[in-house]
Design a protein around this motif. Structure first.
Motif, mmCIF file in Angstrom:
data_model
loop_
_atom_site.group_PDB
_atom_site.id
_atom_site.type_symbol
_atom_site.label_atom_id
_atom_site.label_comp_id
_atom_site.label_asym_id
_atom_site.label_seq_id
_atom_site.Cartn_x
_atom_site.Cartn_y
_atom_site.Cartn_z
ATOM 1 N N PHE C 217 0.836 -1.191 0.000
ATOM 2 C CA PHE C 217 0.000 0.000 0.000
ATOM 3 C C PHE C 217 0.876 1.249 0.000
ATOM 4 O O PHE C 217 0.710 2.143 -0.818
ATOM 5 C CB PHE C 217 -0.946 0.024 1.194
ATOM 6 N N MET C 218 1.813 1.282 0.938
ATOM 7 C CA MET C 218 2.628 2.490 1.072
ATOM 8 C C MET C 218 3.410 2.755 -0.217
ATOM 9 O O MET C 218 3.467 3.876 -0.700
ATOM 10 C CB MET C 218 3.595 2.356 2.244
ATOM 11 N N ASP C 219 4.006 1.678 -0.757
ATOM 12 C CA ASP C 219 4.835 1.898 -1.932
ATOM 13 C C ASP C 219 4.001 2.205 -3.174
ATOM 14 O O ASP C 219 4.394 3.034 -3.991
ATOM 15 C CB ASP C 219 5.750 0.686 -2.165
ATOM 16 N N SER C 220 2.880 1.530 -3.309
ATOM 17 C CA SER C 220 2.086 1.804 -4.513
ATOM 18 C C SER C 220 1.455 3.185 -4.413
ATOM 19 O O SER C 220 1.211 3.844 -5.409
ATOM 20 C CB SER C 220 1.001 0.745 -4.706
ATOM 21 N N PHE C 221 1.221 3.609 -3.203
ATOM 22 C CA PHE C 221 0.631 4.932 -3.041
ATOM 23 C C PHE C 221 1.653 6.013 -3.373
ATOM 24 O O PHE C 221 1.301 7.153 -3.594
ATOM 25 C CB PHE C 221 0.124 5.095 -1.607
ATOM 26 N N MET C 222 2.891 5.633 -3.374
ATOM 27 C CA MET C 222 3.923 6.636 -3.665
ATOM 28 C C MET C 222 4.671 6.308 -4.938
ATOM 29 O O MET C 222 5.755 6.814 -5.180
ATOM 30 C CB MET C 222 4.879 6.731 -2.489
ATOM 31 N N ILE C 223 4.076 5.462 -5.745
ATOM 32 C CA ILE C 223 4.751 5.039 -6.973
ATOM 33 C C ILE C 223 5.071 6.267 -7.815
ATOM 34 O O ILE C 223 4.259 7.165 -7.979
ATOM 35 C CB ILE C 223 3.890 4.042 -7.753
ATOM 36 N N TYR C 224 6.284 6.310 -8.298
ATOM 37 C CA TYR C 224 6.649 7.465 -9.082
ATOM 38 C C TYR C 224 7.471 7.097 -10.306
ATOM 39 O O TYR C 224 7.032 7.295 -11.441
ATOM 40 C CB TYR C 224 7.402 8.485 -8.226
ATOM 41 N N ILE C 225 8.645 6.558 -10.044
ATOM 42 C CA ILE C 225 9.601 6.440 -11.133
ATOM 43 C C ILE C 225 9.105 5.571 -12.285
ATOM 44 O O ILE C 225 9.182 5.958 -13.445
ATOM 45 C CB ILE C 225 10.951 5.896 -10.597
ATOM 46 N N GLU C 226 8.572 4.389 -11.915
ATOM 47 C CA GLU C 226 8.241 3.458 -12.997
ATOM 48 C C GLU C 226 7.202 4.020 -13.961
ATOM 49 O O GLU C 226 7.451 4.052 -15.171
ATOM 50 C CB GLU C 226 7.780 2.111 -12.437
ATOM 51 N N PRO C 227 6.042 4.472 -13.482
ATOM 52 C CA PRO C 227 5.088 4.990 -14.462
ATOM 53 C C PRO C 227 5.592 6.260 -15.127
ATOM 54 O O PRO C 227 5.232 6.546 -16.261
ATOM 55 C CB PRO C 227 3.826 5.263 -13.649
ATOM 56 N N PHE C 228 6.432 6.993 -14.423
ATOM 57 C CA PHE C 228 6.951 8.208 -15.053
ATOM 58 C C PHE C 228 7.782 7.850 -16.266
ATOM 59 O O PHE C 228 7.649 8.451 -17.326
ATOM 60 C CB PHE C 228 7.788 9.022 -14.066
ATOM 61 N N VAL C 229 8.614 6.837 -16.088
ATOM 62 C CA VAL C 229 9.431 6.426 -17.220
ATOM 63 C C VAL C 229 8.552 5.805 -18.299
ATOM 64 O O VAL C 229 8.736 6.036 -19.490
ATOM 65 C CB VAL C 229 10.520 5.426 -16.774
ATOM 66 N N LEU C 230 7.566 5.033 -17.877
ATOM 67 C CA LEU C 230 6.746 4.295 -18.834
ATOM 68 C C LEU C 230 5.831 5.216 -19.630
ATOM 69 O O LEU C 230 5.894 5.261 -20.852
ATOM 70 C CB LEU C 230 5.928 3.232 -18.095
ATOM 71 N N THR C 231 4.976 5.928 -18.947
ATOM 72 C CA THR C 231 3.978 6.716 -19.672
ATOM 73 C C THR C 231 4.136 8.206 -19.437
ATOM 74 O O THR C 231 3.490 9.002 -20.099
ATOM 75 C CB THR C 231 2.560 6.356 -19.212
ATOM 76 N N GLY C 232 4.944 8.571 -18.447
ATOM 77 C CA GLY C 232 5.070 9.982 -18.105
ATOM 78 C C GLY C 232 3.795 10.522 -17.501
ATOM 79 O O GLY C 232 3.637 11.719 -17.321
ATOM 80 N N GLY C 233 2.878 9.612 -17.196
ATOM 81 C CA GLY C 233 1.621 10.069 -16.600
ATOM 82 C C GLY C 233 0.519 10.207 -17.634
ATOM 83 O O GLY C 233 -0.618 10.490 -17.313
ATOM 84 N N ALA D 333 4.336 7.421 -32.491
ATOM 85 C CA ALA D 333 4.813 8.783 -32.225
ATOM 86 C C ALA D 333 4.184 9.362 -30.966
ATOM 87 O O ALA D 333 4.849 10.048 -30.179
ATOM 88 C CB ALA D 333 4.507 9.679 -33.418
ATOM 89 N N THR D 334 2.913 9.042 -30.737
ATOM 90 C CA THR D 334 2.240 9.632 -29.576
ATOM 91 C C THR D 334 2.921 9.264 -28.275
ATOM 92 O O THR D 334 2.784 9.972 -27.281
ATOM 93 C CB THR D 334 0.787 9.154 -29.508
ATOM 94 N N GLY D 335 3.631 8.129 -28.283
ATOM 95 C CA GLY D 335 4.231 7.688 -27.015
ATOM 96 C C GLY D 335 5.700 8.011 -26.917
ATOM 97 O O GLY D 335 6.382 7.562 -26.005
#
Lengths: 91, 367, 288, 580, 268, 364
Positions: C217-233, D333-335
């Motif tokens: 819970f704590m870590d997923s609630f503070m997840i940052y790096i992985e999705p940032f790298v993956l989708t950038g949000g 490209a979108t990604g």
């Protein structure tokens, strides 16, 4: 050395009060150790637990005041203090 | 309920046993009859728990067969053998209440709900835990837990047998009395085949109609408590049953009977007769401390001996004496008095004097 | 008489206390200071009182990302806990096979988080990633960078891939701690596989599951790096979680005051939930 | 291997002991440096606009100037780029051998560089002794007063440490690193522009040309306006579809929610569409960010305050960005981020790209690539980007990134000066040409005009021609209007991403962005932390008032798609040539 | 038997799925960038070790690994040093405020790190520790120590207090008992704790990056240099990523038996 | 050389574990603490060892106050119910550890370890690790460690309870012999009356933290001060019957009337508790004045050599302990005989007022 901490008087007072409460509670605890008891809260609590619950709810009370109203926070503070006292006494 | 037969059973925990020492159970044949209350008695490491686990199916025997009512069940899992077992340390499902614990085996057997209810109630009453039925099992005391554990074994009506593996180990001595009594009553009430493993002779004799004494992976005697006490079949039984155990003295053949040092102990004619036909030199006589008679005056059939120690155990006394070079224990009642070092006279009543050749009892019917 | 009361034990706790106080309290105090100021640099601060708190609480975007965060953490727990238990149940009990399983399963845990993001960023791409390519080959139109649902599923899948091993590892060790006698008793009681799991394994896993759930819970609630790298949000703000908003605010814009207020509120939320959880569990334990 | 930099004291001590024991051999140790200089000049810096003797003189000056810093170890940082790799791997080493100052030239992602710089600015604690920092921050630097202006240094404490042959006039990007106060704040070390990129080979194909003419009624060529670009994009993606059996696209872009998405916009996208005002380098009073300044004070970016961030032109530009990416670009490209999308055209299935960074030139001329002919000449060319319907003559045409050495006031003086020496070394004429050839990011007029570059020109697809043309000045980085680049730039990608994904309409996203920008500026104004030219926001008023005023913000055009215009590439080159 | 087989198949499938992304990374690390971007290939067509050569020959690359390992090791040591006595105190004694202290320790895992970065930077700079291993190690203690205390306390609870007393009765002083008798008894717990401390320190990047610039720069920060204004060096990034996995695998290989066996004793 | 507990109490979290204990242990004595689980035996031993500090009262050793003295500096040994050994050390090192800590020369250590090990018959196991041993062997190792040093105080906390009963018998005998020669104070806690009897020495009865009675084992056994003591120190517990004495007769539960014989003549009229040990109840009358009662067999339990018969009727429940094996069906009618001269009598406050004449005085 501590200039970077950007101290403001408000926060100094805030932490001083917290520290004082903790100190008082510690002394109180050493002088007369408490045992768990059950008040109106649904769980058995020690004095420290009630303080923690009180402080946490005080934080939330302030946030709620901020979120839904423009009333001065002094009111929130008063409410919190009352609530804290009620908790400590009967919680 | 079933008759349980063990046929030339042997078990070794090692994969490739090299000698008899590797076997926890050696070449064993035994039958537990329907509805009997049996005890399996022996010191730790004699293989009694192994045997129990083989019966229940938790262990596959290396050799031999397990038959339930004549049907081979070696390959069946405990589940399919339909057996109940109570373990040495209480195994309870601590997330459940006492009631749920007791109902668990029934639920697994798809017993109708109302039947479960009455049955659990019944067993709880017998075990005197009906007031705790709705408590969480994990908050019970150790002995209450063990009661629940037993209850789970007892609650099933259709079981082939109930096996107990030293179930009273964790129970306070004061409570053991009660529980033993309870079990006995339950057996009398429900008439189920029960096998009770223990190292405590008191538990065994109290509980069982017949006791199997195990020693070194074998059943050395299977008999009633009286038989075990009065005519131990094997020196080990003599030693193990009774507190203190049987006095055992190594003897040699000599004229008129057997002798040790210079003391001659006469034998019954049939005993002497049988002894003569055997060649072994491993001959012992045994007599229980309870059966040695003491008198202040010497007579023909008495042996003079020296009092080494008198141990007052309240209700009785244990007198340690030296006869020739052998130490012997004699049990006397609490009124007995003797000074240390004084001489007393012992006699060995014929009917209680046992003769062992190669550790086994020489019995009259062998003639 | 389980533990002895002895306040001298404080001496043993003192190193931890000092260490953590040093590296937690001082920054915490600083952050509280930040939260009531608008900070631009050393000596360049402007006292704003509770303005930041008020604006944070009123910020629709933050509320959205909070909800998103809860949904995400909820899914994480819902998927990872059962899956982790399942994996633990399947793992061989001992021997070289057990060791091997243990090591292989632990691998995702030992990968730095930015690498995890990178791995999935590539792996899920439709043109050069096996996963994205495979899904597209199946005839499913999948593009995690353009489609909100795909992005969500990919982030979730990545987190499951990354963190289920932790749950599995904890559960595995918990399972190993169950004495054989319980299984034997269950077998004797003719318990079904399910009953064994439900009444023996699961209750006995409780203590490790507390840890697993709390940590997850704590870590997923503070997840940052992985999705940032993956989708950038993205796409849009569909996978923008609380921590990303915060991080952008704090070390992108260096809006320290506002970010401080934000993180204090954030902290209060996590604190409350963890505390409720913690208390619920310990109370359940105590219950007579 | 132990990195001895962990033991600076030990090192200095041993250096001291070394010096003492050597006694009179100081001369010898000086020789050591000149030997090194000779070695480097002969082996590594062969190509130079200086003669070998001049080079040696320059090097000797460095050796001498660095004398009091010998044994020091300094840390500088820059983003990852071929040019900086060259600096880090070659120049830092050469500098250390020639001067005795050890340089750790760290390479990290650009975002990280900014973060470190920000951290140093926020905390006043030294992290790196010098930063290579895009001149986009010029507005920030000159307002906060936390960097040491280069011109101040040259005149002040750096006087004795300023290379006599630095030749500032030779730099092509100084305009961009000079503040409104006339001071030079940063020293360029690398610069690249973004231009229109296209497959010249395809554009020459008769069949395609014919087909295009049939459909659109004008010649296929380098688009001059966005209408033409859009037509060509549509032409390749929708009509041509496949060339030589491979799927092709008429447009390439990137759209991942990532800080680099902001660059896509802040790097002149709006000015190309024509949202800002006339006036080089960035438009006055409204720049390409849509921020209006009055008397060097930013007064707002929302139309309601006289800005243009959410004006019709900006909205139009954003719509086109979203539109084109969706319709004409490859689906991946979108990604993609800036870095991911950059090499995509090199794979050979992109016909044109409106906004292409010349930093990718080096990676696009490698042998064996689908976009390189067998003789090593490129199949592609670069050209000025087309402009949008709002664009007027006299406006900025594109973006040019000027990576420049930046020195912070919070850096200890001695370290700063040592770093200043290194910075000058990396741009000195001795090494500059070699560096330019290695990284293709020229900073000096002399290098651009050198014979070596002339020789290389055919292989570079128009790069040299571009830099030699006077049109170059129409390409500029973010200007001085932006009072706090890091805070404001971070807003862009977050709001643009909303538009890119369709979560918000371009108008909504830009309204949000403009408000957020004004909000940041309001805070700067309130806290009064910018001593020079801090923001002084206008009162918001009816947007129509501002739209009615001349210049930006410009009112919405009735027709945003005029007739497409193209020009043949050769013609274009001629106009460049003529202008010289 | 059938059950075991289906279990085995299940775990094999899971592990295969788990490893595919890692395989893909490995696969990429042996490719040239052109091949990576040129389209999908299941294994390297032009197998190349160039990416690894770059890492192993460039000090600024391999020093990143050494730096990471250095601060991770220091962190593990510090974590254990301070957590062991504390866990002992929690497992053996009741003292004023124990539960609250415990929860407070735990709460340090709950604070989102982003905002704390600048204070952290300030704090460690102000005591001159910026860009040193020890700074990162200390900062990582913030989230490792609470977990370590938690795990160790569980293991220590599993050791009956009678052992302590017996040792005192035998004449052991507390420190001697703790080191000579007690620690060997919970070595599995120490192994498990070390593993977790290693893991969380090794994978953390935000703090490590903020507290370093040159001398202690972690590999995670160095990896970002593969992303530049002229594209991403995918092959190099993949190779660097692959190499980050290896130390972790080695560590878990060493503690594998503890993880399996040790947990049986402890809380975890 | 004696250890004295002076008004010692120990209270933890409001629960009294030891209440106001006053006891003295002499050097060379063997002292048994007898009491049920939670009677305070362990707590008291921990106080003596110095593992816990009493909340009230003092501990005196050789007359010197040692209340706050830490464990390490007291020369004591302790053996626990659980087999506590250093799992990471071999048996040899386990036994040697107290000596090593005392910095004894290696040769001396070796001699002592071997000596102690051979005494406890674990010499062949010296190289093994404790966890490789059986329970009995582990406990012997623990004992060896306790005995190897010349402790002035040796504490046994139910050391045999987890062992086989035969093993227990043997070790018990060994223990008794071992301590006969030693000049230390041995304290042995047990829940079993029989064990206390078998060990001899001094017995202290504990109940809920309080000392009920203390003295030489037979004195306590023969003259329990109250019903509680009588119950505690009897296995199976002493049978208790409510009864009334008038001038002429004694009536049990207003049901069974008997003429008052001389034995009980000294009792003033009133209500009493009458106690009789199970072993004194017989199935055949031994004397004319034995009290005869008709009962039913509830259960007969047979130990190897004895039978414990539980008998009951509508008024009483009793247990008899009979020599030999007697098998009765449950529910069978049986007559039991209570020798009047073996009755203990307790007053309404449950204090002993009459000791049976035949077994009084501890005449051995």
């Amino acid at each position: 050395m501590i200039a970077w901490m950007n101290w403001t008087p408000t926060v100094v007072v805030f932490f001083a009060v917290i520290a004082m409460i903790l100190a008082v509670m510690t002394v109180y605890e050493v002088v007369s150790p408490c045992t768990e008891r059950k008040g109106f809260l649904p769980i058995e609590t020690t004095r420290g637990d009630r303080l923690f619950i009180g402080l946490l709810s005080a934080a939330y009370i302030h946030l709620v005041f901020l979120a839904v109203s423009d009333i001065t926070l002094w009111v929130a503070l008063a409410v919190s203090v009352c609530w804290l006292l009620i908790l400590l006494r009967w919680g | 309920m079933a008759e349980i037969q063990l046929k030339s059973l042997a078990h070794s925990y090692s994969d490739s046993p090299t000698g008899p020492d590797d076997y926890a159970i050696r070449q064993l044949d035994h039958v537990w009859h329907k509805g009997g209350a049996y005890a399996l008695l022996g010191p730790s490491g004699c293989g009694k728990s192994t045997m129990l686990n083989i019966i229940s199916g938790l262990i596959q025997p290396s050799e031999g067969e397990v038959l339930f009512d004549g049907k081979r069940v070696n390959e069946l899992s405990p589940r399919d053998r339909n057996i109940a077992q109570v373990f040495q340390f209480p195994v309870i499902y601590d997330s459940m209440t006492v009631y749920e614990n007791l109902a668990f085996p029934l639920k697994n057997n798809k017993v109708p709900a109302d039947r479960i209810k009455t049955r659990v109630q019944e067993i709880a009453e017998v075990l005197e835990i009906e007031d705790k039925l709705h408590k969480k099992a994990k908050n019970l005391t150790a002995d209450e837990k063990q009661k629940v554990s037993m209850g789970r074994g007892l609650v099933r009506e259709d079981v082939s047998a109930i096996l107990f593996d030293e179930p009273l180990t964790v129970i306070d001595p004061q409570l053991k009395w009660k529980l033993r009594r309870k079990l006995k009553q339950i057996h009398e009430q429900f008439d189920i085949t029960m096998v009770y493993v223990t190292h405590d002779q008191l538990e065994a004799s109290t509980f069982a109609d017949k006791i199997a004494v195990m020693y070194g992976g074998q059943v050395v005697q299977f008999g009633t408590p009286t038989e075990l006490f009065e005519a131990p079949n094997h020196t080990f039984v003599g030693y193990f049953i009774g507190s203190p155990g049987m006095n055992l003295v190594e003897v040699e053949r000599c004229a008129g009977g057997v002798c040790f040092d210079s003391t001659v102990v006469p034998l019954e004619p049939w005993q002497a007769d049988l002894l003569e036909r055997m060649t072994s030199t491993n001959v012992k006589i045994g007599i229980r401390p309870e059966f040695i008679e003491v008198s202040a005056i010497s007579s023909d059939d008495t042996y003079e001996s020296e009092v080494l120690d008198v141990e007052d155990l309240g209700t009785y006394k244990i007198v340690t004496v030296r006869l020739a070079n052998q130490e012997m224990k004699v049990r006397q009642n609490e009124e007995f008095e003797a000074d240390l070092g004084s001489q007393i006279h012992l006699s060995f009543p014929k009917q209680w004097l046992m003769l062992y050749v190669d550790e086994f009892l020489i019995q009259e019917q062998q003639r | 008489m389980n533990k002895i009361s002895d306040n001298r034990a404080w001496w043993l706790v003192l190193p931890v206390f000092l260490l953590v106080a040093f590296s937690a309290l001082i920054p915490l105090m600083t952050v509280v200071n930040y939260s009531v100021q608008d900070i631009f640099g050393p000596g360049q601060a402007f006292f704003v009182g509770t303005e930041w708190f008020k604006s944070i609480l009123a910020d629709q975007r933050l509320q959205d990302s909070l909800i998103r965060q809860f949904v995400f953490s909820g899914f994480v727990l819902l998927i990872q806990i059962p899956l982790g238990i399942g994996v633990a149940l399947m793992m061989p009990k001992s021997g070289i096979k057990g060791s091997l399983c243990l090591i292989l399963i632990a691998i995702p845990l030992l990968i730095p988080w930015n690498v995890v993001g990178t791995i999935w960023q590539i792996f899920a791409r439709g043109d050069i990633g096996l996963f994205g390519w495979g899904i597209n080959q199946l005839g499913i139109d999948y593009n995690y960078t353009g489609d909100t649902l795909d992005a969500w599923l990919t982030v979730l899948l990545m987190d499951v891939w990354h963190w289920t091993p932790l749950v599995a590892l904890l559960c595995y060790s918990g399972l190993r701690a169950i004495p054989e006698a319980f299984y034997q008793a269950a077998e004797i009681d003719r318990a079904s596989k399910w009953a064994v799991f439900r009444y023996i394994q699961l209750p006995r896993l409780k203590s490790v599951l507390i840890i697993a759930v709390l940590l997850r819970f704590m870590d997923s609630f503070m997840i940052y790096i992985e999705p940032f790298v993956l989708t950038g949000g993205g796409p849009g703000s569909s996978t923008t979680f609380l921590s990303q908003t915060l991080t952008t605010m704090a070390i992108g814009q260096f809006d320290l005051g506002r970010a401080a207020a934000f993180s204090l509120i954030y902290f209060l939320i996590v604190l409350l939930i963890s505390w409720l959880f913690f208390t619920a569990i310990t109370q359940a334990d105590k219950e007579k | 291997m132990f990195k001895n930099n962990k033991y600076p004291k030990t090192l200095m001590l041993s250096a001291a002991i070394g010096a003492i024991s050597m006694g009179v051999s100081l001369q010898a140790s000086a020789d050591q440096y000149s030997d090194a200089a000779e070695k480097w000049v002969n082996n590594s810096f062969e190509r130079s606009t200086l003669s070998e003797k001049e080079q040696m003189q320059e090097m000797a000056w460095f050796t001498k100037a660095a004398k009091q810093f010998r044994g020091m170890e300094i840390n500088v940082v820059s983003e990852t780029l071929a040019t900086h790799e060259y600096e880090s791997n070659v120049l830092a080493k050469a500098f250390a051998e020639i001067t005795g100052i050890k340089v750790n030239h760290t390479l990290i992602q650009e975002g990280d560089v900014i973060e470190k710089l920000q951290t140093q600015m926020q905390s006043g604690r030294n992290i790196y002794d010098a930063y290579v920092n895009d001149s986009d921050l010029i507005g920030t630097h000159f307002r906060y007063g936390k960097v040491v202006a280069i011109s101040d240094m040259i005149a002040g404490d750096g006087k004795d440490f300023t290379l006599p042959t630095l030749d500032l006039d030779d730099f092509i990007g100084l305009d961009f690193t000079t503040g409104p106060d006339g001071k030079l704040y940063q020293l360029p070390t690398q610069q690249f522009a973004n231009l229109y990129w296209f497959r010249a080979d395809w554009f020459e194909r008769a069949d395609l040309k014919k087909q295009f003419k049939e459909i659109y009624g004008y010649e296929l060529g380098v688009p001059v306006n966005w209408s033409a670009y859009e037509d060509i994009a549509e032409f390749f993606t929708v009509y041509v579809k496949e060339i030589d059996g491979e799927k092709v696209y008429g447009h390439m872009d990137y759209g991942k929610k990532d800080p680099s998405l902001g660059w896509r916009f802040t790097d002149a996208w709006f000015s190309m569409a024509g949202a800002g005002d006339k006036g080089l380098p960035n438009g006055l009073p409204v720049d390409e960010w849509g921020i209006r300044v009055e008397d060097c004070h930013p007064v707002g970016s929302n139309v309601s305050r006289g800005g243009a961030t959410n004006g019709p032109a900006a909205v139009y530009a954003t719509e086109k960005y979203v539109d084109w990416m969706e319709k004409y670009a490859p689906p991946e490209a979108t990604g993609m981020t800036f870095s991911e999308s950059g090499p995509v055209p090199a794979q050979g299935h992109i016909a044109q790209q409106i906004f292409w960074y010349t930093a990718f030139t080096a990676s696009m001329i490698k042998d064996g690539l689908p976009v390189v002919n067998e003789d090593g000449s490129p199949k592609w060319r670069m050209a000025p980007s087309p402009h949008g319907p709002y664009w007027e003559e006299g406006m900025k045409l594109g973006y040019q990134d000027v990576g420049s050495w930046t020195f912070m006031k919070s850096t200890p003086e001695k370290r700063r000066l040592a770093a200043w020496l290194y910075a000058q070394f990396t741009v000195s004429k001795t090494v500059s040409l070699e560096k330019t050839i290695a990284g293709l990011t020229p900073i000096r007029e002399s290098d651009i005009n050198s014979e070596e570059m002339t020789e290389m020109a055919p292989k570079l697809g128009g790069l040299v021609e571009f830099y030699r043309s006077p049109a170059r000045v129409q390409w500029s980085p973010t200007g001085t209007n932006v009072p706090d680049y890091p805070k404001l730039a971070q807003l862009w990608w977050q709001y643009i991403a909303q538009a890119a994904s369709g979560e918000a309409t371009p108008q909504e996203a830009l309204d949000g962005l403009a408000d957020a920008q004004d909000n940041v500026m309001a805070r700067l104004e309130r806290a009064n932390v910018q001593p020079n030219c801090g923001p002084k926001l206008n009162k918001p008023r009816d947007p129509q008032y501002w739209l009615d005023q001349p210049g930006a913000p410009k009112p919405k055009l009735a027709n945003e798609k005029p007739q497409g215009e193209t020009i043949a590439y050769k013609e274009l080159l001629k106009t460049w040539d003529n202008a010289r | 038997m059938r059950q075991t087989r289906s279990k085995n198949i299940g775990i094999i499938i899971y592990i295969l799925l788990l490893l595919t992304p890692v395989y893909w990374l490995l696969n990429m690390s042996f490719k040239t960038n052109r091949e990576i971007l040129g389209g999908l290939t299941f294994w390297p067509k032009n197998f190349t070790l160039d990416n690894y050569v770059v890492i192993f020959t460039d000090p600024s690359w391999y020093n990143g690994y050494l730096n990471s390992m250095a601060y991770v090791s220091i962190n593990v040591v510090i974590t254990l040093l301070v957590a062991l006595p504390a866990a002992y105190a929690f497992s053996r004694y009741k003292f004023a405020g124990d539960k609250h202290l415990f929860f407070w320790l735990l709460s340090n895992r709950m604070a989102p790190p982003a905002v704390f970065l600048l204070p952290f930077f300030q704090l460690y700079s102000s005591i001159g520790l910026f860009d040193t291993y020890i700074a990162v190690a200390l900062a990582h203690c913030l989230f490792n120590v609470p977990l370590a205390v938690w795990i160790l306390e569980g293991f220590m609870k599993g050791v009956p207090r009678e052992y302590d007393e017996m040792a005192y009765i035998d004449g052991y002083s507390f420190p001697k008992f703790f080191i000579k008798v007690f620690l060997p008894m919970i070595r599995s717990g120490i192994g498990v704790t070390a593993f977790f401390a290693f893991m969380f320190s090794w994978v953390e990047l935000l703090l490590a990056r903020t507290l370093t610039s040159v001398d202690a720069q972690p590999i995670g920060a160095i990896m970002t240099r593969t992303i530049g204004a002229s594209g991403i060096d995918w092959g190099l990034l993949a190779a660097a990523g692959v190499l980050t996995i290896i130390p972790g695998v080695l560590v878990i290989w060493f503690v594998r038996n503890h993880v399996a066996k040790g947990f049986a004793l402890g809380r975890v | 050389m004696s250890l004295t507990l002076e008004n010692v109490s120990n209270t933890v979290d409001g629960v009294d574990y030891v209440r106001d204990a006053n006891l003295t242990f002499e050097a060379g004595s063997f002292n048994v603490l007898l009491g049920r689980t939670l009677a305070g035996k362990t707590s008291m031993m921990r106080l003596m060892a110095g593992l816990d500090k009493p909340t009230k009262g003092r501990l005196l050793y050789k007359g010197e106050d040692v209340t706050g003295k830490n464990v390490q500096s007291r020369n004591i040994s302790m053996i626990y119910q659980q087999f506590i050994n250093y799992p990471t050390l071999t048996v040899y090192e386990n036994i040697a550890s107290p000596l090593r800590l005392a910095k004894m020369p290696a040769s001396e250590i070796d001699r002592r370890v071997k000596e102690t090990a051979s005494m406890l018959q674990i010499e062949p196991l010296l190289k093994r690790y404790p966890l490789e041993l059986s329970g009995g062997q582990q406990q012997r190792t623990a004992m060896a460690r306790a005995l190897v040093k010349d402790a002035t105080l040796v504490l046994f906390d139910e050391p045999l309870v987890n062992l086989d009963y035969k093993l227990r018998e043997e070790l018990r005998a060994e223990l008794r012999d071992l301590f006969q020669e030693r000049q230390c104070i041995a304290v042995y806690a047990t829940t079993e009356a029989n064990e206390a009897l078998a060990l001899g020495g001094t017995t202290t009865l504990l109940h809920e933290g309080s000392v009920i009675q203390s003295g030489p084992v037979m004195d306590v056994y023969r003259a329990p001060v109250n019903t509680l003591a009588a119950q505690l120190f009897s296995e199976p517990p002493m049978n208790m019957i409510r009864g009334r004495v008038t001038d002429t007769e004694v009536t049990f539960d207003e049901y069974s009337h008997h003429a008052l014989t001389q034995e009980l003549a000294a009792l003033s009229p009133g209500d009493y508790w009458f106690g009789i040990r199970p072993s004194h109840i017989a199935l055949v009358p031994a004397n004319d004045d034995d009290l005869e009662m008709s009962m039913e067999v509830a259960l007969s339990e047979i130990s190897g050599s004895e039978t414990f018969m539980h008998v009951e009727n509508s008024h009483f429940e009793m247990v008899t302990q009979l020599m030999g094996v007697h098998q009765y069906r449950t529910g069978a009618p049986v007559k039991v005989y209570l020798p009047i001269n073996k009755l203990f009598v307790f007053d309404n406050d449950e204090r002993l007022v009459h000791t049976p004449s035949r077994i009084s005085g501890g005449a051995v």
